[in-house]
Design a protein around this motif. Structure first.
Motif, mmCIF file in Angstrom:
data_model
loop_
_atom_site.group_PDB
_atom_site.id
_atom_site.type_symbol
_atom_site.label_atom_id
_atom_site.label_comp_id
_atom_site.label_asym_id
_atom_site.label_seq_id
_atom_site.Cartn_x
_atom_site.Cartn_y
_atom_site.Cartn_z
ATOM 1 N N THR A 1 -85.521 24.769 25.540
ATOM 2 C CA THR A 1 -84.176 25.374 24.792
ATOM 3 C C THR A 1 -84.018 26.725 25.127
ATOM 4 O O THR A 1 -82.783 27.243 25.453
ATOM 5 N N LEU A 2 -84.962 27.686 25.175
ATOM 6 C CA LEU A 2 -84.798 29.135 25.602
ATOM 7 C C LEU A 2 -84.315 29.262 26.670
ATOM 8 O O LEU A 2 -83.172 29.876 26.961
ATOM 9 N N HIS A 3 -84.832 28.424 27.905
ATOM 10 C CA HIS A 3 -84.569 28.636 29.219
ATOM 11 C C HIS A 3 -82.948 28.188 29.409
ATOM 12 O O HIS A 3 -82.432 28.818 29.965
ATOM 13 N N SER B 1 -87.830 20.647 15.175
ATOM 14 C CA SER B 1 -87.990 22.230 14.659
ATOM 15 C C SER B 1 -88.716 23.103 15.914
ATOM 16 O O SER B 1 -88.291 24.201 15.935
ATOM 17 N N ALA B 2 -88.985 22.274 16.740
ATOM 18 C CA ALA B 2 -89.570 22.913 18.298
ATOM 19 C C ALA B 2 -87.932 23.273 18.815
ATOM 20 O O ALA B 2 -87.827 24.528 19.040
ATOM 21 N N ILE B 3 -86.925 22.571 18.777
ATOM 22 C CA ILE B 3 -85.797 22.888 19.539
ATOM 23 C C ILE B 3 -85.018 23.582 18.742
ATOM 24 O O ILE B 3 -84.589 24.490 19.228
ATOM 25 N N VAL B 4 -85.091 23.782 17.461
ATOM 26 C CA VAL B 4 -84.292 24.632 16.586
ATOM 27 C C VAL B 4 -85.047 26.089 16.654
ATOM 28 O O VAL B 4 -84.288 27.100 16.686
ATOM 29 N N SER B 5 -86.293 26.038 16.691
ATOM 30 C CA SER B 5 -86.809 27.513 16.776
ATOM 31 C C SER B 5 -86.693 28.080 18.229
ATOM 32 O O SER B 5 -86.403 29.349 18.098
ATOM 33 N N GLY B 6 -86.536 27.121 18.962
ATOM 34 C CA GLY B 6 -86.114 27.733 20.267
ATOM 35 C C GLY B 6 -84.547 28.543 20.340
ATOM 36 O O GLY B 6 -84.513 29.511 20.812
ATOM 37 N N ALA B 7 -83.823 27.594 19.562
ATOM 38 C CA ALA B 7 -82.434 28.227 19.351
ATOM 39 C C ALA B 7 -82.490 29.466 18.326
ATOM 40 O O ALA B 7 -81.941 30.617 18.755
ATOM 41 N N ILE B 8 -83.289 29.618 17.599
ATOM 42 C CA ILE B 8 -83.439 30.649 16.648
ATOM 43 C C ILE B 8 -83.741 31.888 17.597
ATOM 44 O O ILE B 8 -83.489 33.049 17.390
ATOM 45 N N ILE B 9 -84.842 31.591 18.398
ATOM 46 C CA ILE B 9 -85.538 32.805 19.175
ATOM 47 C C ILE B 9 -84.577 33.329 19.985
ATOM 48 O O ILE B 9 -84.386 34.526 20.262
ATOM 49 N N GLY C 1 -80.594 30.840 29.063
ATOM 50 C CA GLY C 1 -80.790 31.830 29.838
ATOM 51 C C GLY C 1 -81.821 33.088 29.244
ATOM 52 O O GLY C 1 -81.786 34.064 29.686
ATOM 53 N N LYS C 2 -82.668 32.641 28.394
ATOM 54 C CA LYS C 2 -83.567 33.607 27.882
ATOM 55 C C LYS C 2 -84.864 33.524 28.489
ATOM 56 O O LYS C 2 -85.233 32.292 28.939
ATOM 57 N N PRO C 3 -86.034 34.239 28.529
ATOM 58 C CA PRO C 3 -87.215 34.339 29.072
ATOM 59 C C PRO C 3 -88.030 33.446 27.992
ATOM 60 O O PRO C 3 -87.957 33.576 27.002
ATOM 61 N N THR C 4 -88.627 32.402 28.744
ATOM 62 C CA THR C 4 -89.395 31.487 27.912
ATOM 63 C C THR C 4 -90.482 32.309 27.302
ATOM 64 O O THR C 4 -90.940 31.819 26.344
ATOM 65 N N GLU C 5 -91.206 33.258 27.925
ATOM 66 C CA GLU C 5 -92.220 33.887 27.172
ATOM 67 C C GLU C 5 -92.261 34.193 25.720
ATOM 68 O O GLU C 5 -92.863 34.321 24.916
ATOM 69 N N GLY D 1 -105.392 17.386 25.670
ATOM 70 C CA GLY D 1 -104.047 16.877 26.610
ATOM 71 C C GLY D 1 -103.117 16.472 25.831
ATOM 72 O O GLY D 1 -102.706 17.088 24.709
ATOM 73 N N GLY D 2 -102.296 15.640 26.367
ATOM 74 C CA GLY D 2 -100.949 15.189 25.967
ATOM 75 C C GLY D 2 -99.921 15.851 26.706
ATOM 76 O O GLY D 2 -100.240 16.723 27.555
ATOM 77 N N LYS D 3 -98.523 15.434 26.590
ATOM 78 C CA LYS D 3 -97.611 15.850 27.283
ATOM 79 C C LYS D 3 -96.848 17.334 26.870
ATOM 80 O O LYS D 3 -96.336 17.809 27.629
ATOM 81 N N ARG D 4 -97.739 17.733 25.673
ATOM 82 C CA ARG D 4 -97.092 19.074 25.309
ATOM 83 C C ARG D 4 -95.406 18.996 25.163
ATOM 84 O O ARG D 4 -94.950 19.959 25.619
ATOM 85 N N ILE D 5 -95.042 17.703 24.824
ATOM 86 C CA ILE D 5 -93.427 17.598 24.567
ATOM 87 C C ILE D 5 -92.948 18.936 23.469
ATOM 88 O O ILE D 5 -91.825 19.094 24.226
ATOM 89 N N ARG D 6 -93.437 18.872 22.593
ATOM 90 C CA ARG D 6 -92.717 19.756 21.591
ATOM 91 C C ARG D 6 -92.654 21.273 22.186
ATOM 92 O O ARG D 6 -91.608 21.798 22.084
ATOM 93 N N PRO D 7 -93.778 21.834 22.524
ATOM 94 C CA PRO D 7 -93.812 23.191 23.133
ATOM 95 C C PRO D 7 -92.769 23.282 24.000
ATOM 96 O O PRO D 7 -92.063 24.189 24.394
ATOM 97 N N ALA D 8 -92.981 22.203 24.877
ATOM 98 C CA ALA D 8 -91.967 22.318 26.477
ATOM 99 C C ALA D 8 -90.444 22.127 26.033
ATOM 100 O O ALA D 8 -89.612 22.830 26.603
ATOM 101 N N LEU D 9 -90.315 21.522 24.938
ATOM 102 C CA LEU D 9 -88.795 21.476 24.435
ATOM 103 C C LEU D 9 -88.312 22.772 23.868
ATOM 104 O O LEU D 9 -87.101 23.128 24.074
ATOM 105 N N LEU D 10 -89.279 23.536 23.153
ATOM 106 C CA LEU D 10 -88.889 24.643 22.721
ATOM 107 C C LEU D 10 -88.553 25.749 23.890
ATOM 108 O O LEU D 10 -87.625 26.347 24.007
ATOM 109 N N LEU D 11 -89.337 25.789 24.754
ATOM 110 C CA LEU D 11 -89.088 26.754 25.856
ATOM 111 C C LEU D 11 -88.121 26.148 26.834
ATOM 112 O O LEU D 11 -87.222 27.168 27.160
#
Lengths: 296, 296
Positions: A56-58, A189-197, A61-65, A44-54
């Motif tokens: 950022t993508l959102h 790195s999660a947010i920056v990865s979102g930006a790169i993607i 205006g990009k698909p989170t997938e 469990g946990g809040k899954r904050i890092r992956p959520a922030l990546l997604l």
């Protein structure tokens, strides 16, 4: 919490928790190892890092997938760091989020190896991602970004500094170093990865990096304040436990009023950086408010 | 040992040992962490994996310099695996190659983190390599190759299987699984990475993969034989120590004659694969003879 943000986080958390085990189920590896890795991924946990990546993508205006593999890879790195932190040789914690820690179930040896395996597999996952038509350049930038954030100049460096700073009064500079690296870098790195993607330009990517650093500090200062002022039932650990453990915190170094002024200052800076980015700011703006204003 | 091979290995070992510390010296990280990482990187050993990568490049007529970053990254992964293996929670070894193990000097916590840091940094090193004009595609293939070789389906999986097989009689299949993964996969990834850097075609790369798997097994079977027959002073541990430790080995499962027949069979297969590759075979051929015929 803002309604749109709440719905976004809840939905993405479900997506991430559904996806995470699927990577491991197909691995050709000893069952004990897979079980041990899955045990902590499921914890469990809040899954904050992956959520922030997604998020950022959102916001671009990009698909989170497109970011799902990388988001899960970062959650695996976070999970490995918790397994190793909990070991008897480190924090020696028996429980995490109401469940026995990994080594209490699988023993120290397998817990160490499960952590090693999660860390290593995360790079395989990024390198092999077939989501969102990422180019080799993009995947390589993400590998470099995540490795730097979690390696000796990032998370591991912060952890060593934290261990070395135990049981003595830290300076504000030392405390900030620890938080920047121990927790801030992987989040960044999660947010920056979102930006790169998302294919963001360098300027936007670097603004988001600065935003993320502020957000990471905001998180930690607020945690320190909640540890003194919060409701034990709400924050999930005894109020004042940092003080009892003789831990240096923002309130202990700056006083409670000083720590609260820091919250306002970092929130303002975070938003300044965020507003410069060519994206829809609403979600990350609400996230910043949530981090600064939450009561648990 | 063949003279050309001897000179090649000696020279490359010097190059690798000179290069390895330079990556860490420039890191912005706590001094204790850097010291602990350097301590184990300096601890010597034969540097077989990086040497094999460079030998592969050389055999394709390419400059070895192009593979130096990746070779050092693989040696860092090997080093991390030794640090974690030696921990009290694992093999609990106090000495390695005549020096105290990492945790005996730096404590268990820092030793765990130094291992984590070496593993993580190795991926940063590959992703950021500017040697030999590697394309992003090549670097990404190498990241995937090395991650798979050292992760749950590779080295870590083999280590878990080894722990689970302690103190009971293994089948030949189980023993081979452990060796393939615990030691063979990383060695294979070194040779395959050399092929990728050299720009070898898929066919040659896959032949070298099969060659490397045979070479890895050859290493292990020969080690088992030397443990029974060798000269204690030459092999650096008491002769018969595997037997005393109740460890399953090739001679214990196949008898000494059977184990020696396996040596010949795997040597023949290794060379069959090697000779199919469009390269100068001399160096790797001599290496195969050395592994099969050495007396320590």
């Amino acid at each position: 919490m803002d309604k749109q943000l709440h719905e976004f986080l809840q939905k993405q958390r479900e997506v991430i928790e559904q996806k995470l085990p699927t990577y491991l189920e197909r691995l050709q590896a000893p069952e004990t190892l897979k079980e041990s890795m899955l045990y902590s991924l499921h914890a469990g946990g809040k899954r904050i890092r992956p959520a922030l990546l997604l998020a950022t993508l959102h916001s671009f205006g990009k698909p989170t997938e497109a970011g799902l593999d990388v988001a899960c890879a970062i959650e695996m790195i976070h999970t490995y760091s918790l397994i190793h932190d909990d070991l008897p040789a480190m924090d020696d914690d028996d429980m995490r989020r109401g469940k026995p820690t990994n080594h209490k179930i699988y023993g120290d040896a397998v817990a160490i190896l499960a952590g090693d395996a999660l860390l290593t597999f995360s790079f395989e996952l990024v390198a092999g991602s077939e989501k969102g038509e990422l180019t080799p350049e993009q995947k390589l930038r993400i590998v470099a970004e995540i490795a730097k954030a979690s390696g000796p100049e990032g998370m591991v460096g912060g952890q060593v500094a934290d261990i070395e700073g135990e049981n003595r009064q830290l300076t504000l500079e030392e405390l900030t170093y620890i938080h920047h690296h121990k927790t801030g870098d992987l989040l960044t790195s999660a947010i920056v990865s979102g930006a790169i993607i998302a294919g963001a330009d360098r300027e936007d990517t670097e603004c988001l990096r600065l935003f993320a650093k502020e957000l990471g500090l905001l998180f930690q200062i607020k945690d320190d304040i909640l540890d003194v002022e919060g409701d034990a039932a709400m924050i999930g650990k005894p109020v004042g436990s940092d003080h009892d453990n003789n831990k240096s915190t923002y309130p202990s170094l700056l006083g409670m009023d000083g720590a609260k002024r820091e919250i306002e200052a970092h929130k303002r800076k975070a938003k300044e950086y965020l507003y410069k980015v060519k994206m829809d700011h609403k979600l990350l703006d609400a996230f910043t408010d949530y981090v600064a204003d939450r009561d648990h």
